[in-house]
Enzyme design. Structure first.
Site, PDB file in Angstrom:
ATOM      1  N   LYS A 194      -1.895  43.064  12.720  1.00 32.18           N
ATOM      2  CA  LYS A 194      -3.133  42.326  12.948  1.00 32.18           C
ATOM      3  C   LYS A 194      -3.836  42.945  14.148  1.00 32.18           C
ATOM      4  O   LYS A 194      -3.291  42.995  15.248  1.00 32.18           O
ATOM      5  CB  LYS A 194      -2.824  40.851  13.208  1.00 32.18           C
ATOM      6  N   LYS A 247      -4.514  43.148   8.503  1.00 32.02           N
ATOM      7  CA  LYS A 247      -5.733  42.394   8.772  1.00 32.02           C
ATOM      8  C   LYS A 247      -6.516  43.015   9.908  1.00 32.02           C
ATOM      9  O   LYS A 247      -5.908  43.271  10.945  1.00 32.02           O
ATOM     10  CB  LYS A 247      -5.303  40.969   9.136  1.00 32.02           C
TER      11      LYS A 247
END
Ligand code: PBG
Ligand code: ZN
Length: 325
Positions: A194, A247
């Site tokens: 992330k 992400k």
């Protein structure tokens, strides 16, 4: 011209093109994100995410009927608490908004897979993903609260918990806490790679979770780093992750590919709020064809190696796919 290879021969008509098509989107690949809040009769639109609302529990069926009807197998839940405080109390409260939503959805939609985002930032008054001391987000103390949060979600009935905080060691701690509570069947979908991204802006508007000071670069990853993303993913595998999230998605196709090759686990692309907002804004201006670019982007995530896609476009995309079939 005498050309032995003429690639256009395989593009001569739609039937031939369909025969040689390598990747195909399916509604079964999608996870639909939902913001749940307290109150009744609430369907509060998120300004920067046209088509996305925060829903009170009584308003969820209108959306969930569509999710199920379109063949989307799963939702991921984000909570908007009644009250935020320094330690994010509602994140791990048994009667917190996510815990209540999970119970309601499990009861009313037994066929739906329920995933919960596990983090503190929606619940803390400073907007950081963990406990803060002297401006620093504490790691190990935060991990304890994340494990408590995961257990409370799983007890409420979540099939899968998805830690999005990026603290070190949280997957191991969550796995251990779940197993210790007799919840060994609950899976962990880890936001392993992330990045500290500008693309989360609209989500933070939706959740009121913009950090009150500083930024998230002390725990989320530097978008310049690919090897580090692979290391993060492998660490999470060692610690017991069942699936890996990358992400954002659009600018990170290489990370999706590499984590898939290295982990051999199901890889999930998170097509985040800012990626959604960009397309919506351009489409609203008539600058691009929403349907074409959405299906193209989502297919690109699959081509990059994603098995599953979390996307705010899920309902529209599933509808378009059904029309095309
Ligand atoms: C919470 C969380 C965020 C997102 C998913 N879980 C926000 C953030 O880290 O700031 C972003 C999702 C999106 O932008 O759609 N940690
Ligand atoms: Zn967070």
């Amino acid at each position: 011209m005498n050309l032995p290879q003429r690639p256009r021969r395989l593009r001569q008509n739609e039937a031939v093109r369909a025969m040689v098509r390598e990747h195909e989107l399916r509604a079964a690949d999608f996870v639909y994100p939902l913001f749940v809040c307290h109150g009744t009769g609430v369907a509060d639109p998120v300004g920067s995410m046209p088509g996305v609302c925060r829903y009170s529990l009584d308003r969820l069926p209108a959306v969930l009927d569509d999710v199920v009807g379109l063949g989307i197998p799963a939702v991921i839940l984000f909570g908007i608490p009644e009250r935020k405080d320094a330690v994010g109390s509602e994140a791990y409260a048994d009667d917190g908004i996510v815990q209540r939503a999970v119970r309601a959805i499990r009861e009313q939609y037994p066929q739906l897979v329920v995933i919960t985002d596990v983090c503190l930032c929606e619940y803390t008054d400073h907007g950081h993903c963990g406990l803060v001391e002297d401006g620093y987000v504490l790691n190990d103390e935060t991990v304890e609260l994340l494990a408590q949060t995961a257990v409370s979600h799983a007890r409420a009935g979540a099939h899968i918990v998805a830690p999005s905080d990026m603290m070190d060691g949280r997957v191991a701690a969550i796995r251990q806490a779940l197993d210790g509570a007799g919840l060994e069947r609950t899976a962990i979908m880890s936001y392993a790679a992330k990045f500290a991204s500008g693309y989360y802006g609209p989500f933070r508007e939706a959740a009121g979770s913009t950090p009150g000071f500083g930024d998230r670069k002390g725990y989320q990853m530097d978008p310049a780093n690919g090897d580090e993303a692979v290391r993060e993913a492998l660490l999470d595998v060692e610690q017991g992750a069942d699936m890996i999230i990358v992400k954002p998605a659009l600018a990170f196709g290489d990370i999706i590919w590499r984590t898939k090759q290295e982990t051999h686990l199901p890889v999930v692309a998170y097509n985040v709020s800012g990626e959604y907002a960009m397309v919506k804004a351009a489409a609203a201006n008539g600058w691009l064809d929403e349907r074409k670019v959405v299906l193209e982007s989502l297919c690109g995530m699959k081509r990059a190696g994603a098995d599953i896609i979390i996307t705010y476009h899920a309902l529209d995309a599933a509808r378009w796919l059904a029309e095309r079939a």
